[in-house]
Scaffold this active site. Sequence first.
Site, mmCIF file in Angstrom:
data_model
loop_
_atom_site.group_PDB
_atom_site.id
_atom_site.type_symbol
_atom_site.label_atom_id
_atom_site.label_comp_id
_atom_site.label_asym_id
_atom_site.label_seq_id
_atom_site.Cartn_x
_atom_site.Cartn_y
_atom_site.Cartn_z
ATOM 1 N N MET A 153 49.337 -6.694 -11.625
ATOM 2 C CA MET A 153 47.991 -7.107 -11.614
ATOM 3 C C MET A 153 47.343 -6.030 -12.378
ATOM 4 O O MET A 153 47.489 -4.975 -12.041
ATOM 5 C CB MET A 153 47.230 -7.043 -10.333
ATOM 6 C CG MET A 153 48.094 -7.884 -8.909
ATOM 7 S SD MET A 153 47.229 -8.001 -7.381
ATOM 8 C CE MET A 153 45.778 -8.863 -7.892
ATOM 9 N N CYS A 154 46.719 -6.643 -13.518
ATOM 10 C CA CYS A 154 46.116 -5.811 -14.465
ATOM 11 C C CYS A 154 47.040 -5.271 -15.433
ATOM 12 O O CYS A 154 48.266 -5.052 -15.287
ATOM 13 C CB CYS A 154 45.232 -4.666 -13.838
ATOM 14 S SG CYS A 154 44.118 -5.180 -12.753
ATOM 15 N N ARG A 155 46.674 -4.813 -16.655
ATOM 16 C CA ARG A 155 47.223 -4.096 -17.870
ATOM 17 C C ARG A 155 46.306 -2.963 -18.128
ATOM 18 O O ARG A 155 45.109 -3.413 -18.484
ATOM 19 C CB ARG A 155 47.773 -5.125 -18.696
ATOM 20 C CG ARG A 155 48.655 -6.224 -18.536
ATOM 21 C CD ARG A 155 50.091 -5.882 -18.216
ATOM 22 N NE ARG A 155 50.212 -5.371 -16.961
ATOM 23 C CZ ARG A 155 51.642 -4.923 -16.490
ATOM 24 N NH1 ARG A 155 52.886 -4.985 -17.375
ATOM 25 N NH2 ARG A 155 51.689 -4.317 -15.256
ATOM 26 N N ASN A 173 45.553 -12.272 -16.642
ATOM 27 C CA ASN A 173 44.418 -11.196 -16.475
ATOM 28 C C ASN A 173 43.210 -11.483 -17.000
ATOM 29 O O ASN A 173 42.696 -11.154 -18.132
ATOM 30 C CB ASN A 173 44.811 -9.925 -17.022
ATOM 31 C CG ASN A 173 46.384 -9.612 -16.516
ATOM 32 O OD1 ASN A 173 46.473 -8.948 -15.151
ATOM 33 N ND2 ASN A 173 47.345 -9.419 -17.317
ATOM 34 N N ASN A 219 46.094 0.010 -12.047
ATOM 35 C CA ASN A 219 46.777 -1.133 -12.108
ATOM 36 C C ASN A 219 47.611 -1.412 -10.858
ATOM 37 O O ASN A 219 48.312 -0.743 -10.643
ATOM 38 C CB ASN A 219 47.675 -0.964 -13.737
ATOM 39 C CG ASN A 219 48.903 -2.042 -13.689
ATOM 40 O OD1 ASN A 219 49.887 -1.775 -14.159
ATOM 41 N ND2 ASN A 219 48.632 -3.278 -12.817
#
Length: 278
Positions: free
Chosen positions: A1-3, A41, A115
């Site tokens: 989840m997320c970068r 994302n 993240n």
Amino acid sequence: MCRHLAYVGPGEPLGRLLVDPAHSLHRQSWAPRRQRHGTVNADGFGVGWYAEGDPVPARYRRTGPVWGDQSFADLTRVVRSGALLAAVRDATLAGADGEAAAAPFTAGSWLFSHNGAVAGWPHSLSPLARTLPAADLLSMEARCDSALVWALVLNRLRGGDEEGQALADTVLDVAAAAPGSRLNLLLTDGETIAATAWGDTLWYLTGPGPRTVVASEPYDDDPRWQEVPDRTLLTASRTDVLLTPLKDIGAHPASAQSTSVPSTSAQNTSAASKEPRT
């Protein structure tokens, strides 16, 4: 989840780091190559950067996907900086916070991103939330898990902890309260970078010259990218990277053996990247 991604080095157009590479953070918003949790994302994005002579960073954040913001490409084409932190977000849970929940979070000279996800949110972190001053809770930008993790880190920073120490101790506290959490944290003050690998991917690239990039995943296929082992604290300057294993819950990170990884094009200056103090 997320970068997410942080950079310290010579002044560069933001787009050279965030948009231009073949697998840039911009592309990772819809086509990440190494993301283990989630696929897109598109729940917000942001970039924070430092102007020469000003220690307080500027930010540009928006709700929604980065590919839908036509101004972002223009901004990153003309704005230059020697330090930045940027992120694209995949929300842990749906919420109404919008732009306020998009990293980077900031206070003073610091930029921060998370993240991952906190398991059992929000109930799992209620005991830790009660350790914070009421004013810190009331001034949180958003009600998401990342915002509370930032409040915990910031409380340690304001108490005098160095950046790496603040991240390491927060990760150990949150992981103990919420087992199974993914806690890749990223922090910069414009001169140094601190990060944790805990449950998701983290990579770094040094050189050419005095420059360091730390990112969730490589933005190109340069063979010099190095993966950070899971459960590791990274601290870096423009010329030096220090890796410190984070022990199992209950053990202090300073008791672990550290590995200094000098840049391929610069001398090791370990004083710029200090091991967490006891």
